[in-house]
Design an enzyme around this catalytic site. Structure first.
Site, short mmCIF file in Angstrom:
data_model
loop_
_atom_site.label_atom_id
_atom_site.label_comp_id
_atom_site.label_asym_id
_atom_site.label_seq_id
_atom_site.Cartn_x
_atom_site.Cartn_y
_atom_site.Cartn_z
N TYR A 8 -0.45 10.51 4.02
CA TYR A 8 -0.28 10.71 2.57
C TYR A 8 -1.55 11.24 1.89
O TYR A 8 -1.51 11.66 0.74
CB TYR A 8 0.14 9.40 1.87
CG TYR A 8 1.37 8.71 2.42
CD1 TYR A 8 2.30 9.39 3.18
CD2 TYR A 8 1.60 7.36 2.16
CE1 TYR A 8 3.42 8.75 3.69
CE2 TYR A 8 2.72 6.71 2.66
CZ TYR A 8 3.62 7.41 3.43
OH TYR A 8 4.72 6.75 3.93
N HIS A 71 3.36 5.03 12.48
CA HIS A 71 4.23 5.64 11.46
C HIS A 71 5.60 6.07 12.02
O HIS A 71 6.63 5.87 11.37
CB HIS A 71 3.50 6.85 10.85
CG HIS A 71 3.92 7.21 9.47
ND1 HIS A 71 3.06 7.71 8.53
CD2 HIS A 71 5.13 7.15 8.85
CE1 HIS A 71 3.69 7.93 7.40
NE2 HIS A 71 4.96 7.60 7.57
N SER A 113 7.00 1.59 12.42
CA SER A 113 7.84 2.15 11.37
C SER A 113 8.82 3.13 12.03
O SER A 113 8.45 3.82 12.98
CB SER A 113 6.97 2.86 10.33
OG SER A 113 7.76 3.48 9.36
N LEU A 164 15.17 3.24 -3.29
CA LEU A 164 16.06 3.89 -4.27
C LEU A 164 16.62 5.19 -3.68
O LEU A 164 17.07 6.07 -4.41
CB LEU A 164 15.31 4.16 -5.59
CG LEU A 164 14.65 2.92 -6.23
CD1 LEU A 164 13.96 3.30 -7.54
CD2 LEU A 164 15.68 1.81 -6.47
N LYS A 236 30.63 -6.31 -2.99
CA LYS A 236 30.92 -4.96 -3.53
C LYS A 236 29.89 -3.95 -3.02
O LYS A 236 30.23 -2.81 -2.68
CB LYS A 236 30.89 -4.99 -5.07
CG LYS A 236 32.11 -5.64 -5.69
CD LYS A 236 32.04 -5.53 -7.20
CE LYS A 236 33.16 -6.33 -7.84
NZ LYS A 236 32.88 -6.68 -9.23
N PRO A 241 29.46 3.70 0.50
CA PRO A 241 29.44 4.56 1.69
C PRO A 241 28.02 4.69 2.26
O PRO A 241 27.06 4.76 1.50
CB PRO A 241 29.93 5.92 1.15
CG PRO A 241 30.63 5.61 -0.12
CD PRO A 241 30.01 4.37 -0.68
N1 LIG Z 1 7.37 4.81 6.84
C1 LIG Z 1 7.90 5.95 6.45
O1 LIG Z 1 8.23 6.84 7.27
C2 LIG Z 1 8.15 6.19 4.98
C3 LIG Z 1 8.99 7.23 4.56
C4 LIG Z 1 9.21 7.39 3.19
C5 LIG Z 1 8.60 6.55 2.28
N2 LIG Z 1 7.77 5.56 2.70
C6 LIG Z 1 7.12 4.62 1.75
O2 LIG Z 1 8.09 4.13 0.83
C7 LIG Z 1 7.66 4.35 -0.51
C8 LIG Z 1 8.86 4.54 -1.43
O3 LIG Z 1 9.85 5.37 -0.89
P1 LIG Z 1 10.19 6.81 -1.44
O4 LIG Z 1 9.00 7.34 -2.13
O5 LIG Z 1 10.76 7.61 -0.33
O6 LIG Z 1 11.39 6.60 -2.45
P2 LIG Z 1 11.94 5.57 -3.55
O7 LIG Z 1 10.92 4.54 -3.88
O8 LIG Z 1 13.29 5.17 -3.08
O9 LIG Z 1 12.18 6.54 -4.79
C9 LIG Z 1 11.11 7.05 -5.54
C10 LIG Z 1 11.71 7.81 -6.73
O10 LIG Z 1 12.44 6.89 -7.57
C11 LIG Z 1 12.00 7.03 -8.91
N3 LIG Z 1 12.01 5.69 -9.52
C12 LIG Z 1 11.21 4.62 -9.23
N4 LIG Z 1 11.55 3.55 -9.97
C13 LIG Z 1 12.58 3.94 -10.77
C14 LIG Z 1 13.36 3.29 -11.75
N5 LIG Z 1 13.15 2.01 -12.07
N6 LIG Z 1 14.34 4.00 -12.38
C15 LIG Z 1 14.56 5.29 -12.05
N7 LIG Z 1 13.86 5.97 -11.11
C16 LIG Z 1 12.88 5.30 -10.47
C17 LIG Z 1 10.62 7.61 -8.85
O11 LIG Z 1 10.38 8.41 -9.98
P3 LIG Z 1 9.18 8.08 -11.04
O12 LIG Z 1 7.89 8.20 -10.29
O13 LIG Z 1 9.34 9.15 -12.06
O14 LIG Z 1 9.44 6.70 -11.58
C18 LIG Z 1 10.68 8.48 -7.58
O15 LIG Z 1 11.18 9.76 -7.89
C19 LIG Z 1 6.72 5.57 -0.40
O16 LIG Z 1 5.82 5.64 -1.50
C20 LIG Z 1 6.02 5.27 0.91
O17 LIG Z 1 4.96 4.34 0.68
C21 LIG Z 1 7.55 5.35 4.03
#
Ligand SMILES: NC(=O)c1ccc[n+]([C@@H]2O[C@H](COP(=O)([O-])OP(=O)(O)OC[C@H]3O[C@@H](n4cnc5c(N)ncnc54)[C@H](OP(=O)(O)O)[C@@H]3O)[C@@H](O)[C@H]2O)c1
Length: 269
Positions: A8, A71, A113, A164, A236, A241
């Site tokens: 990152y 990772h 991971s 999310l 629910k 899906p």
């Molecule tokens: N190990 C791995 O391979 C791997 C892969 C992917 C991710 N990760 C880790 O997981 C973390 C989170 O996953 P992710 O970044 O993929 O996705 P996520 O947390 O599922 O989604 C992030 C998105 O949701 C929005 N969001 C956050 N809170 C919200 C809320 N309360 N209401 C509406 N929208 C909201 C954010 O926008 P805003 O910023 O505008 O709020 C952002 O666009 C990453 O930062 C990383 O540390 C790890």
């Protein structure tokens, strides 16, 4: 809990933030934080693990991380080109080096991971220290009941990435945030869809790692501890899906260790 990774390229900025928080007295000691970082695939080899962790610690300005994760169960060649070339991933040798990081006190705990049940089973045959954590995609639209049951049985804690659905990200899905089932539950409970999605993960016994750059949404995402979903609501949610969003097609192919996503995930797809 700050979840980072060498990939990152945010370790330095997190290190600066930790130093500033200490300097301003927002935290009394670094021990109040739980900091995770991850070994990137180009360093996923026995002899490269320790130097990679030392480099991460240098960037973070820390003496140890609370959790160090492999990772992906993949090794990539270091290359100047943009194309990804994978090499054979030595699951045992890489884990041996992770254990050494733990013995040296540079990582309080170690884990993995993106590991399937099959890859965890292989690792458990070799491991002296079993992985403390498996960080995987887990959300209402990808519930992974088999992996959850396996990890529970083996005492491996699950961290849920993309809780999310990586909403708005290039490989993400709207299946969580646009779910009509979550929408109804959220309206009935006077919560937001995100809060219901995060609470569900919490009730499953996993730790959601949610990303937001918005202060208000960060606050909202923390307000999931003093209420609960009923069994009927959980029932629910089980009807939503199912589809995995994180499918790294670049990591598989005819010249890669895993020829297909099916092989990468050991059929758990
Ligand atoms: N190990 C791995 O391979 C791997 C892969 C992917 C991710 N990760 C880790 O997981 C973390 C989170 O996953 P992710 O970044 O993929 O996705 P996520 O947390 O599922 O989604 C992030 C998105 O949701 C929005 N969001 C956050 N809170 C919200 C809320 N309360 N209401 C509406 N929208 C909201 C954010 O926008 P805003 O910023 O505008 O709020 C952002 O666009 C990453 O930062 C990383 O540390 C790890």
């Amino acid at each position: 809990h700050i979840d980072r990774a060498a990939l990152y390229r945010t370790e330095e900025i997190v290190g600066q933030a930790v130093a500033e928080a200490l300097g301003r007295g927002l935290i009394k000691s670094r021990d109040e934080l739980f900091i995770t970082t991850k070994l990137w695939c180009t360093d996923a080899d026995h002899d490269l693990v320790l130097p990679a962790l030392k480099e991460s610690l240098r960037k973070l300005g820390l003496e140890y991380v609370d959790l160090y994760l492999i990772h992906w169960p993949i090794r990539m060649k270091k290359d100047d080109t943009d194309s990804i070339k994978t090499l054979h991933f030595d699951i045992k040798g890489t884990w041996d080096a992770m254990e050494e990081c733990c013995r040296m006190g540079l990582a309080k705990s170690i884990g993995v991971s993106n590991y399937s049940c099959a890859k965890l089973s292989t690792l458990l045959q070799y491991a002296t220290f079993p992985p403390a954590v498996n960080q995987v995609e887990l959300n209402v639209a990808w519930q992974q009941p088999k992996l959850m049951a396996f990890c529970k049985d083996k005492g491996i804690h699950v961290c849920a990435f993309s809780p999310l659905g990586a909403y708005g990200f290039h490989w993400g899905t709207n299946a969580v945030m646009d779910s009509p089932i979550l929408k109804d539950i959220a309206a009935a409970k006077d919560k937001t869809i995100a809060q219901v999605a995060l609470r569900w993960i919490r009730q499953e016994g996993a730790t959601p790692i949610v990303r937001s750059f918005n202060k208000e949404r960060m606050r909202q995402n923390l307000q999931i501890f003093d209420w609960e979903l009923t069994d009927e609501e959980v029932g629910k949610i089980q009807q939503i899906p199912q589809q995995r969003a994180c499918n790294p097609t670049d990591f598989v192919g005819p010249h890669a260790q895993y020829k297909s996503l099916e092989e990468l995930w050991d059929g758990e797809i």
